[in-house]
Design a protein around this motif. Structure first.
Motif, PDB file in Angstrom:
ATOM      1  N   VAL A 233     -12.281 -22.448 -24.905  1.00  0.00           N
ATOM      2  CA  VAL A 233     -13.655 -22.913 -24.700  1.00  0.00           C
ATOM      3  C   VAL A 233     -14.477 -21.859 -23.966  1.00  0.00           C
ATOM      4  O   VAL A 233     -15.630 -21.574 -24.330  1.00  0.00           O
ATOM      5  N   ILE A 234     -13.908 -21.274 -22.909  1.00  0.00           N
ATOM      6  CA  ILE A 234     -14.637 -20.247 -22.146  1.00  0.00           C
ATOM      7  C   ILE A 234     -14.986 -19.057 -23.042  1.00  0.00           C
ATOM      8  O   ILE A 234     -16.126 -18.563 -23.037  1.00  0.00           O
TER       9      ILE A 234
ATOM     10  N   GLY B 217     -11.124 -17.343 -28.636  1.00  0.00           N
ATOM     11  CA  GLY B 217     -11.597 -18.718 -28.486  1.00  0.00           C
ATOM     12  C   GLY B 217     -11.105 -19.629 -29.593  1.00  0.00           C
ATOM     13  O   GLY B 217     -10.633 -20.741 -29.336  1.00  0.00           O
TER      14      GLY B 217
ATOM     15  N   ALA C 118     -20.716 -17.222 -27.850  1.00  0.00           N
ATOM     16  CA  ALA C 118     -21.979 -17.834 -28.269  1.00  0.00           C
ATOM     17  C   ALA C 118     -23.161 -17.136 -27.608  1.00  0.00           C
ATOM     18  O   ALA C 118     -24.199 -16.913 -28.233  1.00  0.00           O
ATOM     19  N   TYR C 119     -23.007 -16.785 -26.329  1.00  0.00           N
ATOM     20  CA  TYR C 119     -24.076 -16.032 -25.657  1.00  0.00           C
ATOM     21  C   TYR C 119     -24.290 -14.689 -26.334  1.00  0.00           C
ATOM     22  O   TYR C 119     -25.430 -14.280 -26.599  1.00  0.00           O
TER      23      TYR C 119
ATOM     24  N   GLN D 197     -26.065 -14.845 -29.535  1.00  0.00           N
ATOM     25  CA  GLN D 197     -27.461 -15.224 -29.366  1.00  0.00           C
ATOM     26  C   GLN D 197     -28.346 -14.011 -29.090  1.00  0.00           C
ATOM     27  O   GLN D 197     -29.522 -13.995 -29.470  1.00  0.00           O
TER      28      GLN D 197
ATOM     29  N   LEU E 190     -17.774 -19.926 -25.528  1.00  0.00           N
ATOM     30  CA  LEU E 190     -19.100 -19.989 -24.895  1.00  0.00           C
ATOM     31  C   LEU E 190     -19.635 -18.591 -24.618  1.00  0.00           C
ATOM     32  O   LEU E 190     -20.832 -18.326 -24.811  1.00  0.00           O
ATOM     33  N   LEU E 191     -18.764 -17.694 -24.161  1.00  0.00           N
ATOM     34  CA  LEU E 191     -19.199 -16.318 -23.944  1.00  0.00           C
ATOM     35  C   LEU E 191     -19.577 -15.652 -25.265  1.00  0.00           C
ATOM     36  O   LEU E 191     -20.576 -14.916 -25.346  1.00  0.00           O
TER      37      LEU E 191
END
Length: 505
Positions: free
Chosen positions: A334-335, A313, A341-342, A345, A338-339
């Motif tokens: 970006v994809i 990323g 980031a999940y 988390q 975001l993955l």
């Protein structure tokens, strides 16, 4: 038997209705006589909890006879564990947790689930325990603390540790009493003694005492050994299957699933404060597979996959920034971010390590645009390696990262850096490829014969040129310098003529 009786009754009266109901009967009959199996393997995270909870929900909707959670886990996070325990306790269908196959474990978070289940069973050569909560990234709140193994201690130093803990308990007795308004001073001192002196701060004691009360409540609810359950939290105690049965921590030992079903048949358990008799004779075992969504989320939540997603990323966004309009690197970047980031988390991470990884990647990419002949790149690789090691060093079983993997990524990055440095050195030695610097000393071909001024061909373009000596048509000339839009040339010493040169118009 019920199915055959209904078929005979319906066949006598309404053949068409009988045929239709016979098609539907297998579904309902199977649901009423079905044992549902769920497999809990690997670290317990958000995706795993969703799979187990959905499986219990399905068993309740289909009126299953029993839910078997086949377990082999090193531990996991608190919140997903509590979610699973809550669903087990509220289930209308009895839940049996079965630590299997041989060599499996119900460590850490798995111990809580075993004790919460209506039936606790183990295979021979399995073990459970070590249920001490471990702080996550410096945050000691119970909801943020994963379950993990406590720090290893030398057994020979146990007495000294207890002496230290008693002293610590005496010093902090008043603070404990103030925090536990419902308890007396004596109760607070007892809690400190039971804690084995492991945590010292007020918040750490809260985490430990919360875990003690939680696991004791689960053990008491099914008449199991609550004192040992407390030791699993305070001392990280573990038990083999034989010892667990002997100490009333589990209900039975079964070699395989068939033996488990035979052993629990006719057993009475308390489900939602109601006595329920388990019936597992002539049942069908249906294994519930994780959905594709759960499988994808479980893969993404792997620390190594999360690290790769973050690297891809960041590289994608950096390449898009240096090449606006490329689109593909930006979209992929970006994809992947975001993955990642999940994943970050739902898995425990150290954000200082995350910052080092980002810094390392930025330095490696900066090497390509601010050539330092390896200084920035080497610094970036070092920052990346240390950051990756720190980022997932949370002490939570199943959520660490392989040093081999980190070093492999670092080696690949180092090879790319070496190739980049060699390319830049070669590019520098090549010289200019455009502009006046590239035109000077290049070879042109005379378009016509001339004495002082004429025209020459240079890289497919017609240039006006001057020469101090006569030049023949097709003769090769060397460009000495540029005066405005006019070339200063001189014939080559070999006097060669290019036979393919353009002829005069």
């Amino acid at each position: 038997m019920i199915r055959d009786s209904l078929r005979r009754v319906l066949a006598r009266r309404r053949p068409l209705a009988a045929a239709l109901l016979c098609l539907l009967l297998p579904h309902f009959a199977a649901a009423e006589g079905t044992v549902f199996q769920l497999d809990l393997e690997g670290p317990l995270g958000v995706a795993t909890a969703e799979y187990i909870i959905n499986g219990i929900d399905e068993a309740n909707e289909r009126n299953g006879k029993l839910v078997i959670i086949r377990m082999d886990t090193p531990g996991g996070l608190v919140d997903p564990t509590r979610d699973i325990v809550s669903r087990i306790l509220s289930s209308e269908v009895p839940v049996a947790t079965y630590v299997s196959p041989g060599g499996a474990r119900a460590a850490s978070a798995g111990t809580y689930i075993v004790l919460a289940s209506h039936i606790a069973a183990m295979s021979p050569t399995t073990h459970l325990g070590a249920a001490t909560p471990v702080s996550l990234g410096g945050e000691d709140a119970p909801s943020k603390s994963p379950f993990g193994n406590p720090p290893a201690e030398d057994e020979s130093s146990g007495d000294a540790g207890n002496d230290d803990s008693e002293a610590s308990s005496d010093e902090n007795g008043e603070e404990n009493s103030a925090e536990n308004d419902a308890g007396s001073d004596a109760g607070s001192d007892a809690a400190d003694e039971k804690s084995g002196g492991q945590p010292g701060s007020a918040m750490e004691r809260k985490v430990l005492n919360d875990a003690i009360a939680y696991i004791r409540g689960l053990a008491d609810a099914h008449g199991r050994n609550a004192d040992w359950a407390e030791k699993a939290v305070t001392e990280g105690a573990t038990l083999t299957a034989d010892k667990a049965l002997e100490m009333n921590v589990i209900d039975l030992i079964a070699v395989d699933q068939a033996e488990l079903l035979a052993a629990v048949n006719g057993r009475t358990v308390k489900v939602n404060n109601r006595e329920t008799t388990i019936e597992t004779e002539d049942v069908t075992v249906e294994r519930i597979e994780p959905s594709w969504r759960i499988k994808v989320l479980s893969t993404i939540a792997n620390p190594q996959v999360a690290l790769l997603l973050m690297i891809v990323g960041l590289y994608g966004l950096l390449f898009e920034g240096y090449n606006p309009g490329a689109i593909v690197p930006g979209v992929v970047g970006v994809i992947c971010l975001l993955l990642a980031a999940y994943a970050l988390q739902v898995i425990p991470v150290n954000y200082a390590g995350l910052a080092l990884i980002v810094l390392g990647i930025v330095l490696i990419v900066a090497e390509a645009f601010v050539p330092s002949f390896g200084a920035l790149g080497l610094g970036g690789i070092a920052a990346f390696v240390f950051g990756a090691i720190m980022m997932f060093d949370s002490g939570v079983p199943g959520y660490g990262i392989s040093i081999t993997f980190v070093l492999s990524v670092a080696i690949v990055a180092g090879l790319l850096l070496l190739w980049m440095v060699m390319f830049l050195v070669k590019l520098r030695n090549r010289g200019a490829v455009s502009g006046e610097e590239q035109i000077e000393k290049s070879i042109a071909v005379a378009r016509e014969s001339f004495t002082s001024e004429g025209f020459v061909w240079l890289e497919g373009e017609l240039w006006q040129a001057t020469s101090p000596v006569p030049v023949q048509q097709g003769q090769r000339v060397r460009v000495r310098r540029i005066d405005g839009l006019k070339l200063r040339v001189e014939p080559l010493g070999d006097g060669a003529v290019d036979p393919g040169s353009p002829k005069a118009l």
